[in-house]
Structures are given as structure tokens and as C-alpha cells.
Design a protein around this motif. Structure first.
Motif, PDB file in Angstrom:
ATOM      1  N   ARG A   1       5.120   3.422   6.096  1.00 38.81           N
ATOM      2  CA  ARG A   1       4.248   2.461   6.464  1.00 38.81           C
ATOM      3  C   ARG A   1       4.603   1.894   7.909  1.00 38.81           C
ATOM      4  O   ARG A   1       3.761   1.619   8.633  1.00 38.81           O
ATOM      5  CB  ARG A   1       3.943   1.354   5.534  1.00 38.81           C
ATOM      6  CG  ARG A   1       3.396   1.796   4.112  1.00 38.81           C
ATOM      7  CD  ARG A   1       3.218   0.407   3.474  1.00 38.81           C
ATOM      8  NE  ARG A   1       4.289  -0.193   2.647  1.00 38.81           N
ATOM      9  CZ  ARG A   1       5.041   0.408   1.634  1.00 38.81           C
ATOM     10  NH1 ARG A   1       4.410   1.316   1.147  1.00 38.81           N
ATOM     11  NH2 ARG A   1       5.965  -0.316   1.154  1.00 38.81           N
TER      12      ARG A   1
ATOM     13  N   THR B   1       3.118   4.052  10.336  1.00 41.12           N
ATOM     14  CA  THR B   1       1.471   3.983  10.618  1.00 41.12           C
ATOM     15  C   THR B   1       1.210   2.938  11.181  1.00 41.12           C
ATOM     16  O   THR B   1       0.331   2.781  12.077  1.00 41.12           O
ATOM     17  CB  THR B   1       1.111   4.317   9.135  1.00 41.12           C
ATOM     18  OG1 THR B   1       1.684   5.444   8.378  1.00 41.12           O
ATOM     19  CG2 THR B   1      -0.276   4.195   9.081  1.00 41.12           C
ATOM     20  N   HIS B   2       1.924   1.739  10.829  1.00 41.79           N
ATOM     21  CA  HIS B   2       1.132   0.428  11.097  1.00 41.79           C
ATOM     22  C   HIS B   2       1.937  -0.213  12.442  1.00 41.79           C
ATOM     23  O   HIS B   2       1.742  -1.323  12.700  1.00 41.79           O
ATOM     24  CB  HIS B   2       1.195  -0.408   9.986  1.00 41.79           C
ATOM     25  CG  HIS B   2       0.278   0.001   9.011  1.00 41.79           C
ATOM     26  ND1 HIS B   2      -1.116   0.289   9.118  1.00 41.79           N
ATOM     27  CD2 HIS B   2       0.804   0.471   7.524  1.00 41.79           C
ATOM     28  CE1 HIS B   2      -1.316   0.982   8.016  1.00 41.79           C
ATOM     29  NE2 HIS B   2      -0.192   1.012   6.854  1.00 41.79           N
TER      30      HIS B   2
ATOM     31  N   THR C   1       5.062  -1.438  12.159  1.00 40.80           N
ATOM     32  CA  THR C   1       5.913  -2.594  11.778  1.00 40.80           C
ATOM     33  C   THR C   1       7.387  -2.157  11.782  1.00 40.80           C
ATOM     34  O   THR C   1       7.731  -0.929  12.257  1.00 40.80           O
ATOM     35  CB  THR C   1       5.493  -3.082  10.208  1.00 40.80           C
ATOM     36  OG1 THR C   1       5.477  -1.858   9.425  1.00 40.80           O
ATOM     37  CG2 THR C   1       4.268  -3.720  10.390  1.00 40.80           C
TER      38      THR C   1
ATOM     39  N   GLU D   1       9.997  -5.574   4.749  1.00 39.79           N
ATOM     40  CA  GLU D   1       9.033  -5.094   5.418  1.00 39.79           C
ATOM     41  C   GLU D   1       8.414  -6.237   6.217  1.00 39.79           C
ATOM     42  O   GLU D   1       8.029  -7.385   5.771  1.00 39.79           O
ATOM     43  CB  GLU D   1       7.670  -4.309   5.038  1.00 39.79           C
ATOM     44  CG  GLU D   1       8.067  -2.864   4.398  1.00 39.79           C
ATOM     45  CD  GLU D   1       6.995  -2.385   3.536  1.00 39.79           C
ATOM     46  OE1 GLU D   1       6.079  -2.133   4.363  1.00 39.79           O
ATOM     47  OE2 GLU D   1       7.123  -2.315   2.546  1.00 39.79           O
TER      48      GLU D   1
ATOM     49  N   SER E   1       6.679  -7.728  10.718  1.00 40.03           N
ATOM     50  CA  SER E   1       6.086  -7.205  11.574  1.00 40.03           C
ATOM     51  C   SER E   1       6.810  -6.916  12.898  1.00 40.03           C
ATOM     52  O   SER E   1       6.422  -6.199  13.664  1.00 40.03           O
ATOM     53  CB  SER E   1       4.877  -8.246  12.123  1.00 40.03           C
ATOM     54  OG  SER E   1       5.532  -9.697  12.376  1.00 40.03           O
TER      55      SER E   1
ATOM     56  N   ARG F   1       0.715  -1.125   0.097  1.00 39.70           N
ATOM     57  CA  ARG F   1      -0.004  -0.003   0.276  1.00 39.70           C
ATOM     58  C   ARG F   1       0.961   1.213  -0.022  1.00 39.70           C
ATOM     59  O   ARG F   1       1.914   1.271   0.671  1.00 39.70           O
ATOM     60  CB  ARG F   1      -0.943   0.133   1.130  1.00 39.70           C
ATOM     61  CG  ARG F   1      -2.108  -0.925   1.110  1.00 39.70           C
ATOM     62  CD  ARG F   1      -3.208  -0.860   2.266  1.00 39.70           C
ATOM     63  NE  ARG F   1      -4.233  -1.727   2.085  1.00 39.70           N
ATOM     64  CZ  ARG F   1      -5.365  -1.306   1.534  1.00 39.70           C
ATOM     65  NH1 ARG F   1      -5.391  -0.244   0.754  1.00 39.70           N
ATOM     66  NH2 ARG F   1      -6.309  -2.260   1.310  1.00 39.70           N
TER      67      ARG F   1
END
Length: 280
Positions: A158, A161-162, A164, A222, A224, A69
Motif C-alpha cells: 500500500r 501504491t499510495h 504513504t 501506516e 501519510s 485495504r
């Protein structure tokens, strides 16, 4: 949406922009769309009113060409205006959960009567566009340094934001000069091509594998959580495999260094840190 067009600016837009052979979108500093021509809406798989209002149909999204994304419009506008640099993105438009079209997106910062604005140009992606713009390495076909920077920047956004993390791995192929001297530059190029192909095929599809320099590759991964050590070890194993060149088996010496970030550090800081490790 914040729209403050005068009759004159509407006339200029209609006459000069609406019929251009490229999609054009004008955004404010918050990423709100102020104007856009019909071709931009068509390329994005939207109706004109959807493009201008910000409403998106169910199942519509945009992703980068790795499938990840993208940052939202506000984040993209903020980055472009903060850095004052052009941001180039290869984008896949997804409709109803399926890829609809590939679009080449260029975001340019500008000021309109003192107000910060971002003008976005959109073109369909053709096979030769990334090569002609120097974003793909002509030898290996992998992303080059400029595209790597964009991919890393998106990944860091990202991560912030998330929640990770992002691992950047740099690979230095040793003794390439010796291969060139003993077997010729064509064999050295072949060695790099084989290594690049192995990295691309042996790593996850959503990782970015790039040609970073003359004898260096880079990987953006990327995940987790974790330190990224497992990614670095997989890269080392793939890059260090023996390669048969001109009836000779060559086992390239490789040095691998990596750094993992939660997205708090800027792109240049992440790259500088891992470069220092590689050359230290």
C-alpha cells in the motif's frame, strides 16, 4: 478474463471442485479469475457471474481484519508466484459499506501444464481457526510472527501504491527472566499479557500489534508522512508503564527500535534492519 478450459477440465472441475465444502478460485498470473465454485462466490458476497467476470457491485470491497485495504488480485498473484510460498489472509468482505462476512483465504502457487496459476481456498472464519493455524499467539491473543509478516507485506504494498510510509517498531521487554525467577512463570506471562493488552488498546485500531518473540512485541503503523518517531515514543510509553503483579509494582524495562519505509524495501529487509538495531 483468460479462460482455456477443455471439456475434460470442465468435467473435472464440475465433479471434483464444485461441491467441495470450501470455496475454491483459480487465478492466472495476472490475478484474472479462471474458475470458481459457487461456495466461493457465496462467501465473497458475489453472484457466480460477478466472480468470474471481475465485475463487482457498488459498495463491495475486501479488507484485511484491521480494516486496511488489501492489494489487488494481480499484486497478490504476483507475490505468491514470486515467492513460491502460501499466502494466508484473514479477509473481511464489505458490502454496501458494511462488513458482510469474515473469510479465511489461502493462496497457493502451482503450475498447470507449465502455466503459472494461483489456487485460492476460502473458508468462513470461526473463533478457533486463527489459533489452530498458529497465526495468533495463544498467550496474548495477538497476531504471531507469521501473521505480522503478512500484515507488514500488505502495508508495504500500500505504501508503494499510495505514496504513504510504514513504520515497524520492535519492543524488547527487559528483565523478564528476573520476573520469572522471583515471581514464577505465571507472573511473567501475566506481565506480557498486560503489556500486549496496553499496546492494543492504546494504539490506533488500524495498527497491527503482534507478539514477535518470547519477550518481544512488534507494531506496524501506516501513516501519510514522517519518520515514525512519534509512533515509537507512544509504544515506549505504553510498554514501560508499571504493572502490578502479586501485590508488587513492576516497571518493566523496555528497549524500542523502529524503522520507516516508503515500501521500496522488501519485508525481510525491513525486519532485518530493525532487528539489527534492537540487538546492536
Amino acid at each position: 478474463m483468460r479462460t482455456v478450459q477443455t471439456a475434460l477440465t470442465r468435467t473435472v472441475w464440475d465433479e471434483l471442485i464444485a461441491e467441495l465444502p470450501v470455496g475454491v478460485v483459480l487465478m492466472d498470473a495476472h490475478g484474472d479469475v479462471l474458475a470458481g465454485n459457487r461456495l466461493a462466490a457465496d462467501l465473497l458476497g458475489l453472484r457466480s457471474e460477478e466472480l468470474l467476470s471481475g465485475r463487482r457491485p457498488l459498495g463491495w470491497s475486501v479488507r484485511d481484519d484491521s480494516g486496511a485495504r488489501l492489494p489487488n488480485r494481480g499484486e497478490i498473484a504476483a507475490q505468491v508466484l514470486r515467492t513460491g510460498a502460501v499466502l494466508t489472509l484473514p479477509v473481511v468482505v464489505v458490502r454496501a459499506g458494511w462488513p458482510h462476512v469474515q473469510v479465511w483465504v489461502e493462496c497457493h502457487p502451482l503450475a498447470v501444464r507449465g502455466a503459472p496459476r494461483v489456487v485460492v481456498f476460502l473458508q468462513p472464519v470461526h473463533t478457533d481457526v486463527p489459533h489452530s493455524r498458529g497465526l495468533l499467539d495463544p498467550l496474548t491473543g495477538l497476531p504471531g510472527r507469521a501473521l505480522l509478516h503478512d500484515r507488514l507485506d500488505q502495508a508495504l504494498v500500500r505504501a508503494r501504491t499510495h505514496g504513504t510510509v510504514v513504520t515497524l517498531v520492535l519492543v524488547d521487554v527487559h528483565h523478564l527472566a528476573g520476573v520469572n525467577e522471583e515471581h514464577g512463570f505465571a507472573r511473567g506471562d501475566e506481565l506480557l499479557t498486560v503489556i500486549g493488552g496496553r499496546l492494543r488498546e492504546g494504539l490506533r485500531e488500524d495498527y497491527t500489534v503482534a507478539r514477535y518473540g518470547g519477550d518481544e512485541f512488534a507494531v506496524v503503523a501506516e501513516h501519510s508522512c514522517g519518520s515514525g518517531e512519534a509512533v515509537a515514543e507512544r509504544v515506549r510509553e505504553l510498554a514501560g508503564r508499571a504493572v502490578r503483579l502479586a501485590h508488587t509494582r513492576i516497571r518493566p524495562g523496555v528497549r524500542v527500535c523502529w524503522v520507516t519505509s516508503d515500501g521500496a524495501a522488501p519485508v525481510y529487509s525491513v525486519i532485518t534492519h530493525v532487528e539489527d538495531l534492537l540487538r546492536g
